[in-house]
Enzyme design. Structure first.
Site, PDB file in Angstrom:
ATOM      1  N   ALA A   1       0.957  -1.006  -0.003  1.00  0.00           N
ATOM      2  CA  ALA A   1       0.172   0.258  -0.090  1.00  0.00           C
ATOM      3  C   ALA A   1       0.871   1.385  -0.041  1.00  0.00           C
ATOM      4  O   ALA A   1       0.543   1.945  -0.813  1.00  0.00           O
ATOM      5  CB  ALA A   1      -0.660   0.046   1.711  1.00  0.00           C
TER       6      ALA A   1
ATOM      7  N   ALA B   1       8.015  10.175  10.332  1.00  0.00           N
ATOM      8  CA  ALA B   1       7.482   9.250   8.611  1.00  0.00           C
ATOM      9  C   ALA B   1       5.394   9.422   8.663  1.00  0.00           C
ATOM     10  O   ALA B   1       5.034  10.045   8.048  1.00  0.00           O
ATOM     11  CB  ALA B   1       7.693   8.717   7.826  1.00  0.00           C
ATOM     12  N   TRP B   2       5.380   8.369   9.705  1.00  0.00           N
ATOM     13  CA  TRP B   2       4.370   7.428  10.032  1.00  0.00           C
ATOM     14  C   TRP B   2       3.980   8.379  10.857  1.00  0.00           C
ATOM     15  O   TRP B   2       2.395   8.615  11.071  1.00  0.00           O
ATOM     16  CB  TRP B   2       4.718   6.893  10.998  1.00  0.00           C
TER      17      TRP B   2
ATOM     18  N   ALA C   1      11.373   3.039   5.494  1.00  0.00           N
ATOM     19  CA  ALA C   1      10.520   1.635   5.254  1.00  0.00           C
ATOM     20  C   ALA C   1      11.601   1.002   7.304  1.00  0.00           C
ATOM     21  O   ALA C   1      10.853   0.811   8.156  1.00  0.00           O
ATOM     22  CB  ALA C   1      10.619   1.050   5.068  1.00  0.00           C
ATOM     23  N   ARG C   2      12.377   0.094   6.968  1.00  0.00           N
ATOM     24  CA  ARG C   2      12.800  -0.421   8.474  1.00  0.00           C
ATOM     25  C   ARG C   2      14.188   0.295   8.157  1.00  0.00           C
ATOM     26  O   ARG C   2      15.136  -0.171   7.143  1.00  0.00           O
ATOM     27  CB  ARG C   2      12.814  -1.938   8.269  1.00  0.00           C
TER      28      ARG C   2
ATOM     29  N   GLU D   1      17.070   2.184  17.173  1.00  0.00           N
ATOM     30  CA  GLU D   1      15.911   3.370  17.720  1.00  0.00           C
ATOM     31  C   GLU D   1      15.641   3.548  19.158  1.00  0.00           C
ATOM     32  O   GLU D   1      14.857   2.445  19.349  1.00  0.00           O
ATOM     33  CB  GLU D   1      14.746   3.005  16.778  1.00  0.00           C
TER      34      GLU D   1
ATOM     35  N   ASP E   1      14.571   7.791   7.580  1.00  0.00           N
ATOM     36  CA  ASP E   1      13.787   7.917   9.023  1.00  0.00           C
ATOM     37  C   ASP E   1      13.719   6.894   9.681  1.00  0.00           C
ATOM     38  O   ASP E   1      13.011   6.889  10.888  1.00  0.00           O
ATOM     39  CB  ASP E   1      12.367   8.788   8.257  1.00  0.00           C
TER      40      ASP E   1
ATOM     41  N   HIS F   1      12.479   9.211  12.328  1.00  0.00           N
ATOM     42  CA  HIS F   1      11.213   8.114  12.548  1.00  0.00           C
ATOM     43  C   HIS F   1       9.893   8.685  12.866  1.00  0.00           C
ATOM     44  O   HIS F   1       9.249   8.173  13.622  1.00  0.00           O
ATOM     45  CB  HIS F   1      10.868   6.990  13.512  1.00  0.00           C
TER      46      HIS F   1
END
Length: 323
Positions: free
Chosen positions: A160, A292-293, A239-240, A269, A264, A290
């Protein structure tokens, strides 16, 4: 007699949103955060039957000590914090959140791409240094600016988030090629083209990663892959952490092997102070924490889906089940 479930949210402060309570009878306990050494004790003290966690790990040893737990509702998409095999062994259902970041993460991806292609950081530093003020002309040159229109975006992963990123790219007039582990029957209709790993790596002007972290994807881009990228190419990872060898990336940026990178995520982390990317001070590298979400809208969507997952499980129709 109807069972009253005991719900414990281990890291409530990991999401900034209004969390409605489940629709069934329950007791609710929440902690702003939970240190690793206190996880089992907190859940045992509450005799928790439902655990909500975003980033607090629940490994095999912990699950073996929690016989009352029936559901682990992960308040995120990634479920690597839970030992899924152990959960299955103990009859614990694990659910996760899906597609909540379909707007915020692609937008952040393009914020990084645009900042790098337009040299925003470099020119901001020039102004801070007084270079524009001393210019002999009305504008200041010095860092080449590149349009997105007519350039090629290469995507690794086309779930997605990858698909939403491709839609934005096409709106900017970019050609989009995709390498995905499974075939893409709708690729032509989406206006993208399937490509080999090598083609994406070697011909893309921008590469964006949209993959989970697995044994197969860990360090998928290391020194031997980075050297094959175009010298002007950008590498974007929202992503990761762990998909890219961080030391190799730092070396590639310092030596000019690639044009720039926007990240990001990091392997660890929060990062230790000696992380090689955390301390990389280059105008062609942007690191965000981190985030972005984490738009306001996305976080509210996340927690709404989180409670929907818990309600669905209680109703006997579990959804978003993992493993």
């Amino acid at each position: 007699m109807t069972e009253t479930h005991r719900i414990v949210f281990l890291d409530r402060d990991s999401v900034i949103a209004n969390v409605r309570k489940p629709s069934f009878a329950h007791e609710w306990t929440e902690y702003p955060s939970t240190p690793a050494g206190e996880t089992v004790q907190r859940l045992r003290d509450a005799r928790a039957t439902i655990v909500i966690t975003n980033k607090v790990a629940l490994g095999a040893d912990a699950l073996a000590q929690l016989p009352d737990v029936e559901l682990i509702a992960v308040a995120a998409t990634g479920t690597n914090i839970v030992d899924l095999a152990a959960a299955k062994e103990h009859g614990i259902v694990v659910t996760n959140i899906r597609n909540y970041a379909v707007h915020t993460l692609p937008e952040h991806t393009f914020a990084l791409i645009l900042a790098l292609r337009r040299q925003l950081v470099a020119y901001r530093e020039d102004i801070a240094a007084g270079l524009w003020q001393k210019s002999e002309r009305f504008c200041l040159f010095g860092h080449p600016i590149s349009d997105l229109a007519g350039s090629r975006l290469g995507l690794f992963g086309y779930g997605a988030l990858g698909k939403a990123t491709a839609q934005i790219a096409r709106a900017f007039g970019m050609e989009v090629i995709v390498h995905n582990r499974s075939p893409l029957p709708d690729a032509a209709a989406d206006g993208v083209r399937e490509a080999s790993f090598d083609e994406v790596l070697e011909t893309s002007d921008v590469i964006s990663l949209h993959l989970p972290l697995t044994d197969q994807t860990r360090n998928m881009l290391s020194a031997k892959e980075l050297i094959r990228m175009k010298r002007s190419a950008l590498l974007i990872n929202t992503a990761r952490g762990g998909l890219v060898d961080e030391v190799a990336l730092a070396d590639a940026l310092r030596s000019g092997l690639i044009g720039g990178a926007g990240f990001d995520v990091l392997v660890t982390e929060p990062p230790p102070t000696d992380n090689v990317l955390l301390n990389l001070r280059l105008p062609n590298f942007i690191l965000t924490p981190h985030s972005a979400w984490a738009s306001t809208q996305a976080m509210q969507t996340l927690v709404d889906q989180l409670i929907d997952n818990i309600d669905a499980w209680h109703a006997g129709a579990p959804r978003n089940v993992v493993g």
